[in-house]
Design a protein around this motif. Structure first.
Motif, PDB file in Angstrom:
ATOM      1  N   VAL A  33      40.914  40.855  37.835  1.00 56.77           N
ATOM      2  CA  VAL A  33      39.744  40.962  38.715  1.00 56.77           C
ATOM      3  C   VAL A  33      40.084  40.488  40.128  1.00 56.77           C
ATOM      4  CG1 VAL A  33      37.351  40.275  39.089  1.00 56.77           C
ATOM      5  CG2 VAL A  33      38.157  40.716  36.766  1.00 56.77           C
ATOM      6  N   SER A  37      41.177  42.964  43.123  1.00 60.82           N
ATOM      7  CA  SER A  37      40.151  43.160  44.156  1.00 60.82           C
ATOM      8  C   SER A  37      40.696  42.866  45.546  1.00 60.82           C
ATOM      9  CB  SER A  37      38.938  42.256  43.884  1.00 60.82           C
ATOM     10  OG  SER A  37      38.352  42.577  42.656  1.00 60.82           O
ATOM     11  N   TRP A  40      43.205  45.549  46.511  1.00 60.05           N
ATOM     12  CA  TRP A  40      42.514  46.802  46.824  1.00 60.05           C
ATOM     13  C   TRP A  40      41.965  46.761  48.248  1.00 60.05           C
ATOM     14  CZ3 TRP A  40      37.554  48.412  48.056  1.00 60.05           C
ATOM     15  CH2 TRP A  40      37.291  49.775  47.901  1.00 60.05           C
TER      16      TRP A  40
END
Length: 167
Positions: A33, A37, A40
């Motif tokens: 996660v 994240s 990204w």
């Protein structure tokens, strides 16, 4: 968070690269996660508190390996700090002597020199001052207010690389 072929700098104190080197592996949430994240967003050009995607050639495969990192700047000089210890990217950095720092479509090639343990306290303090909420748990109770002696005690557990961007 090395050099052209050898990533450690010889000074009054050596850096820790022993087989018993400190490593704290990330948990499922961090890997699946949080890191994904941040990576990204960073790949899309949005830096989260100085985040970059570090790309370093694998020391065995030669393939590019990437991981999100926090780029620390002290007195105008960029550094990479490994809060989790002697992890894969630090071993690859020592072997490759540099890599790329990516933000969006921009990739800045660099060489890196490992910082000696005796030279780390001010850098670790600055890193913890900026990112303690995110990484403080990996520093065994040592924080930005800790003494130089306490920071020097944990210095071998946290590789630090001075980044020299290529023109």
């Amino acid at each position: 968070m090395s050099t052209s072929t050898s990533s450690s700098t010889s000074t009054s104190s050596s850096t820790s690269t022993s087989a018993h080197a400190h490593v704290q592996k990330p948990g499922w949430f961090t890997v699946n996660v949080l890191n994904r994240s941040v990576a990204w967003l960073t790949r899309r050009g949005l830096s989260v508190w100085g985040s970059r995607v570090l790309a370093v050639r694998g020391r065995k495969s030669g393939a590019w390996r990437t991981t999100p990192v926090n780029l620390l700047t002290v007195d105008g000089q960029p550094y990479l700090v490994a809060p989790r210890g002697h992890v894969q990217w630090t071993h690859n950095m020592r072997a490759a002597g540099g890599g790329e720092l990516r933000l969006g479509k921009k990739a800045d090639a660099f060489t890196a020199t490992e910082v000696a343990d005796d030279d780390k306290p001010a850098l670790l303090r600055a890193y913890l001052k900026r990112w303690k909420a995110e990484v403080g748990v990996f520093f065994n109770g040592v924080g930005p207010e800790s003494s130089d002696e306490e920071l020097r005690r944990i210095a071998p557990d946290h590789p630090v690389f001075r980044v020299e961007l290529k023109s």
